[in-house]
Design a protein around this motif. Sequence first.
Motif: not given
Length: 555
Positions: A466-476, A506-511
């Motif tokens: 669940t901790g990476i779900k928002k970033a996972m949505i972006t990836c998908f 960190k994830e936002l930088r990747g996005i």
Amino acid sequence: MQLISLIVVKSTTNEIIRKIKFNEKGLSLIVDETNKITSGSNIGKTTAVKIIDLCLGANSPSSLYKEKDTGENIIVGEFLEKNKVYAELTCKINDELYTFKRSLYKNGKNEINGEITNNIAEYRNKLNNIIFNNSNNKPTLRQLITKFIRLENSNESSLLKYLGTYTKNYEYQAIYEYLFGIDTSKSENVNILSINEGIEKDIEAIYRKNGVSSLKEFETKINLMKEEVDKFKKSYSEITVINGYNDKFNDMQELLSDIHKLEANYSKCKLKIELMKEKIKKEEDKIFNVDTKILKKLYDETKLSLDSQLRDFEDLEKFHNGMVNKRITMLKEAMNELQVELNSTNLELKKLQKDYENNFVSFNIELKDKFEEKYGEYSKNKIKLENFENDYNYVVEKQKEKDNNLSKKITQNNNGNKKQEIEEKFNIYFKELTKNIIGETFAIVINEDDEEFPVKIIGMNGKPGTGIKKAMITCFDLAHVKLIIKEGYHMPVFVIHDKLENIDLKELRGIIAESRIFEGQYIFPILNDRIDMLGIKEEEVVLRLSAGDKFFHIK
């Protein structure tokens, strides 16, 4: 389909409230310029993306001023109504420009390229055809476009189940196969499956109501009920409702026979007494009563001497009257005996009559009560049987309807190879995005089983947490747009996300890094204090909002 611009206008004055020009590709950010002290809520970040969604067929403009949690913002609602505010979204589809105009007030008109549509259903159908080249509206516009515009708070399930958990797996099967360009035939059967699912629910409700789980059990229960009803019916028709009915009936008949005998004896005694009374009267009439003094005077006048004769006559009279009185006495004695017998018979008769009356009333009340009880049971079970049979016949008809619906299903394409091909192509983008943004490689699996949910996400350590779900949505979603661009699907090449403000830095930088090389458009709000941290360029910002400059410029 690419977003070009959005303008929001007061139709009463033609004053432009907002004009947003989206970047052709990469980032188009909506910046919240409020600081940490000033709250950034209600400034209009979500309003901006909601208006885009309304132009693409979302339900109602009231979503702009009504929230489940906070209630209604009356000021915004009155502003939209008073100024007759509308929004116009300009898009490019296959190098051709389209404008989608949506009124943001009640009962306003909606237009496509200046042509007014009659209602929201027509508006959506036309959009579905324009945006997805989907003329039969299967899947519907909203089932498809919602994948590209995510406005609700993301949760674990909404990563893939973006329409919510109430949408069925077979519906998601049709939607994902359409979105992935695998097959469109499955969507043709969704309505049939949906109708049959409703029929199944009706049948299950009937089964639960009657305590069965199949037609076979239903038939068995009906047969048992018929036997019970026939038994009650036989009991009712043969008057066997009272225990020992025949014995009680015979006792009543014997009692009635004794009464009839006593009544006959009573009548006979009474007749004898009446006859006795007549005999006594006749005997009393025979008594000879002559006044001898008058008779002697008569003889004296005729100069006759009758002393001895009169004496004999008097003796004769006494003898005669004595005999008569004796017979009268005997008759009275006999009559008295008959009267005693009559009184005794009358007492016994009244007793038997009372007994018969009591037994007759009791017997008939019991008989009536038992008849009513048995008839009530018979009637109740007969009605119950009729209800059982009606429900059974309903299920039979519904099963026929279900089978008839299934016969109308079109043959779906055997798309196993296509699924594998799309899965491999999608995973090229998805693996790269998850590795670069999340730091761990994930892949999707497209299920072959129609009963299962169509897509799963698998990582080396299992499912994503669940901790990476928002970033996972972006990836998908970005991987999906990359697939659309690569395969040339007639679909949107933009992604709009809301509620990404609190995503891990960190994830936002990747996005941000991936979005800058993204051939599609990625639109989402971002907090001002993260602009410098992420090195956001001015040209990547398409809208700035603050407490002093809210979306509608309402103080």
